[in-house]
Design a protein around this motif. Structure first.
Motif, mmCIF file in Angstrom:
data_model
loop_
_atom_site.group_PDB
_atom_site.id
_atom_site.type_symbol
_atom_site.label_atom_id
_atom_site.label_comp_id
_atom_site.label_asym_id
_atom_site.label_seq_id
_atom_site.Cartn_x
_atom_site.Cartn_y
_atom_site.Cartn_z
ATOM 1 N N THR A 456 50.324 -111.109 -2.032
ATOM 2 C CA THR A 456 51.686 -110.575 -1.923
ATOM 3 C C THR A 456 52.185 -109.987 -3.231
ATOM 4 N N ASP A 457 51.291 -109.858 -4.206
ATOM 5 C CA ASP A 457 51.750 -109.423 -5.513
ATOM 6 C C ASP A 457 52.017 -107.929 -5.619
ATOM 7 N N GLY A 458 51.765 -107.228 -4.561
ATOM 8 C CA GLY A 458 52.002 -105.801 -4.611
ATOM 9 C C GLY A 458 50.876 -105.035 -5.283
ATOM 10 N N LYS A 459 49.850 -105.736 -5.710
ATOM 11 C CA LYS A 459 48.693 -105.025 -6.266
ATOM 12 C C LYS A 459 47.832 -104.603 -5.079
ATOM 13 N N ASN A 460 46.839 -103.766 -5.333
ATOM 14 C CA ASN A 460 46.117 -103.280 -4.171
ATOM 15 C C ASN A 460 44.684 -103.780 -3.997
ATOM 16 N N LYS A 461 44.287 -104.714 -4.808
ATOM 17 C CA LYS A 461 42.943 -105.286 -4.598
ATOM 18 C C LYS A 461 43.005 -106.785 -4.888
ATOM 19 N N ALA A 462 42.176 -107.524 -4.208
ATOM 20 C CA ALA A 462 42.184 -108.967 -4.453
ATOM 21 C C ALA A 462 40.783 -109.536 -4.316
ATOM 22 N N VAL A 463 40.576 -110.620 -5.019
ATOM 23 C CA VAL A 463 39.305 -111.331 -4.857
ATOM 24 C C VAL A 463 39.624 -112.809 -4.714
ATOM 25 N N TYR A 464 38.924 -113.470 -3.836
ATOM 26 C CA TYR A 464 39.040 -114.916 -3.739
ATOM 27 C C TYR A 464 37.672 -115.501 -3.972
ATOM 28 N N ILE A 465 37.596 -116.471 -4.826
ATOM 29 C CA ILE A 465 36.322 -117.144 -5.078
ATOM 30 C C ILE A 465 36.496 -118.575 -4.589
ATOM 31 N N ASN A 466 35.832 -118.899 -3.515
ATOM 32 C CA ASN A 466 36.080 -120.184 -2.870
ATOM 33 C C ASN A 466 34.866 -121.098 -2.962
ATOM 34 N N ASP A 467 35.116 -122.308 -3.304
ATOM 35 C CA ASP A 467 34.050 -123.304 -3.384
ATOM 36 C C ASP A 467 33.557 -123.602 -1.970
ATOM 37 N N TRP A 468 32.267 -123.375 -1.752
ATOM 38 C CA TRP A 468 31.719 -123.620 -0.419
ATOM 39 C C TRP A 468 30.480 -124.487 -0.579
ATOM 40 N N GLY A 469 30.681 -125.729 -0.903
ATOM 41 C CA GLY A 469 29.528 -126.599 -1.089
ATOM 42 C C GLY A 469 28.792 -126.205 -2.348
ATOM 43 N N GLU A 470 27.472 -125.957 -2.209
ATOM 44 C CA GLU A 470 26.660 -125.677 -3.397
ATOM 45 C C GLU A 470 26.891 -124.271 -3.940
ATOM 46 N N ASN A 471 27.533 -123.428 -3.129
ATOM 47 C CA ASN A 471 27.707 -122.047 -3.545
ATOM 48 C C ASN A 471 29.170 -121.673 -3.500
ATOM 49 N N PHE A 472 29.459 -120.493 -4.010
ATOM 50 C CA PHE A 472 30.802 -119.968 -3.887
ATOM 51 C C PHE A 472 30.799 -118.763 -2.962
ATOM 52 N N LEU A 473 31.844 -118.671 -2.203
ATOM 53 C CA LEU A 473 32.025 -117.505 -1.368
ATOM 54 C C LEU A 473 32.996 -116.593 -2.105
ATOM 55 N N VAL A 474 32.567 -115.379 -2.355
ATOM 56 C CA VAL A 474 33.436 -114.442 -3.058
ATOM 57 C C VAL A 474 33.858 -113.353 -2.081
ATOM 58 N N THR A 475 35.149 -113.220 -1.869
ATOM 59 C CA THR A 475 35.639 -112.202 -0.940
ATOM 60 C C THR A 475 36.504 -111.200 -1.692
ATOM 61 N N PHE A 476 36.182 -109.949 -1.529
ATOM 62 C CA PHE A 476 36.995 -108.868 -2.104
ATOM 63 C C PHE A 476 37.701 -108.190 -0.948
ATOM 64 N N GLU A 477 38.966 -107.895 -1.133
ATOM 65 C CA GLU A 477 39.665 -107.242 -0.030
ATOM 66 C C GLU A 477 40.735 -106.297 -0.563
ATOM 67 N N ASN A 478 41.167 -105.385 0.311
ATOM 68 C CA ASN A 478 42.280 -104.520 -0.073
ATOM 69 C C ASN A 478 43.583 -105.215 0.311
#
Ligand code: NAP
Ligand code: FE
Length: 507
Positions: A456-478
């Motif tokens: 909601t920050d009004g910026k136009n790109k985002a990334v979420y790095i989520n702990d998923w057990g032994e690995n991280f899930l990295v999601t990039f979105e508009n």
């Protein structure tokens, strides 16, 4: 190093070994029950060779030649009764996995009165007739396993008798019997052997020794892929494949099989798909599933085939197996419920839930365009090496405090500058300076994160790095959240980033 390994079967291999080593049969008794399918053992010379060997030892025999593919429980009881009537002292199985498995059950039932309700209970007495196997497919490895897999109508699947009593005493391997296999049977059986080697490595019981055998089996099998696909296997290649399938049998005798076999049994039981083919159609999806939590293991499995990705493996299987059968959504739901109960599931190093099984069946059998994007949204993920895309020096976090956002108070806000190469891969423009922002979560609940509204920050790109057990899930979105791409990365890479990142002040 802790290790458990057992292989009590004596293995003799080589051209004409049945006749040349026929004297070995003398030790097992006066009369053999020979168990075969209806046709192939007579046509490929294996039955004749066994008869010659028995004659030279002055041993008698009776012949049960009615084993069908995917043998039934009734067939096992019938053959056992036939063995008793004829006073057989031992059993010689000739053929593919079907006659070998039927013969093993017969050897057990000829010595013990086991009611059908207890047949798969694992509780048996101490006796079984000695078993000799002459495999004529390079597939099941049944000549060196303690399993007899029978079609079980009550459970609507295939179920194993597993007991050391039915470990064959002797396996005689002569590849000359395999020369008349048609392309489809050769492919389907070899893919079964490959599946055994791969699943052995994906089993909770895998050991260094079983992995050694499995990797060698995978290497040998993959060296024959081209000729297997074209139906131009030489005698030397058939020998290699027969040896590789025995190695893979030695693996599963120690590790058991996994989710792939559990799922494949439904395809065989309900859709009449050949056993090996059924495994081959599912193997790629299971590797993809396992890769999410154990990427190094999947790399280790792909290495002997010189493949760099699961996609490359899937392409290879598609080439070997051709057009797939079709499954409906109802069939997938039913097969998944049955497979989820199989003993092979908890034996899988990465054990899938029923809904994971359903997702794998769907991905394997329902064309992608027919699946709703929502169902696939977080399924079709790849691994990336973060360092290739996001140089650590360009990664920053806000150090002062954990932020409280709708996903919970656990996020560290980050800003990262992605490389040009990576920006090109994203499904939305990365703009002015390649910077995107987002959060690192230690939050397990992806559902909350993706349904919540944090961008909601009004910026136009985002990334979420989520702990998923032994690995991280990295999601990039508009910002509109209608375009996104997710990847898995190794947890250690994220820690490297976090440890070397620059800090920026919030605001
Ligand atoms: P199979 O059902 O034994 O044989 C398939 C077909 O190939 C049959 O029509 C058979 O003909 C024919 N055939 C066999 N050898 C041939 C040859 N040399 N030349 C030409 N045709 C030949 O197939 P399989 O894949 O080897 O065995 C599958 C069974 O094994 C399944 O029931 C599976 O569950 C089981 N299995 C057991 C284990 C284990 O550890 N015990 C592991 C994996 C799978 P005929 O019927 O005329 O012989
Ligand atoms: Fe198998």
């Amino acid at each position: 190093m802790e290790l458990t390994y057992c292989m009590p079967t004596r293995i003799l291999s080589g051209r004409d070994c049945v006749v040349k080593k026929g004297a070995e049969l003398a030790a097992f008794g006066k009369k053999a029950l020979i168990v075969t399918g209806s046709r192939s053992a007579k046509a490929n010379g294996s039955l004749d060779d066994v008869l010659k060997a028995l004659a030279s030892n002055a041993q008698e025999y009776c012949l049960y030649d009615r084993v069908m593919s995917n043998p039934t429980i009734a067939c096992a009881y019938q053959g056992a009764a036939f063995a008793k009537q004829n006073g057989a002292d031992f059993v010689i199985a000739i053929g593919g996995g079907s006659p070998m498995d039927a013969a093993k059950a017969m050897a057990l039932l000829a010595c013990q009165d086991i009611p059908e309700a207890e047949l798969f209970s694992g509780k048996y007495g101490t006796e079984a007739l000695p078993i000799v196997c002459v495999p004529t497919t390079a597939g099941t490895g049944s000549e060196v396993t303690q399993y007899s897999i029978l079609t079980n109508d009550k459970a609507e699947t295939k179920t194993s008798i597993a007991t050391a009593l039915i470990f064959p005493k002797l396996a005689l391997l002569d590849a000359k019997y395999l020369s008349g296999l048609n392309r489809a049977t050769a492919v389907n059986t070899v893919v079964d052997a490959l599946s055994h080697a791969i699943e052995g490595m994906l089993s909770v019981r895998a050991s260094e020794l079983s992995d050694l055998l499995a990797c060698e089996s995978i290497r040998l099998i993959s060296s024959c892929f081209t000729d297997l696909s074209e139906g131009t296997l030489s005698f030397e290649q058939l020998e290699r494949l027969l040896y590789a399938s025995t190695l893979a049998g030695m693996v599963i005798a120690n590790t058991g099989t996994t989710a792939v076999h559990a799922m494949g049994y439904s395809l065989t039981y309900f859709k009449n798909v050949d056993h090996g083919r059924a495994n081959g159609l599912l193997l790629g999806e299971y590797l993809k599933f396992a890769q999410k939590t154990n990427e190094p293991l999947v790399r280790k499995i792909l290495a002997p085939m010189k493949l760099s990705s699961v996609s490359a493996f899937k392409t290879l299987m598609e080439k070997l197996l051709g057009e797939k059968e079709t499954l409906t959504g109802e069939e997938i739901a039913r097969f998944s419920a049955i497979a989820a109960k199989a003993r092979n599931i908890p034996n899988s190093a990465v054990a899938p839930s029923e809904s994971d099984i359903q997702a794998m069946f769907t991905a394997a059998f329902i064309p992608e365009e027919a699946v709703s994007p929502a169902a696939l949204r977080h399924y079709d993920l790849e691994f990336i090496r973060l360092e290739n895309y996001i140089p650590a020096a360009h990664f920053r976090t806000v150090p002062s405090k954990l932020r409280t956002v709708p996903g919970g108070p656990t996020e560290i806000r980050v800003e990262m500058e992605v490389s040009q190469k990576f920006a090109e891969k994203l499904p939305f423009p990365v703009g002015w300076d390649g910077k995107i922002w987002g959060y690192v979560h230690d939050n397990e609940s992806l559902k909350d994160i993706f349904s919540g509204d944090m961008a909601t920050d009004g910026k136009n790109k985002a990334v979420y790095i989520n702990d998923w057990g032994e690995n991280f899930l990295v999601t990039f979105e508009n910002r509109e959240r209608n375009k996104e791409v997710s990847y898995f990365v190794l947890a250690k890479e994220v820690s490297v980033l976090l440890n070397t990142c620059r800090f920026v002040l919030e605001g």
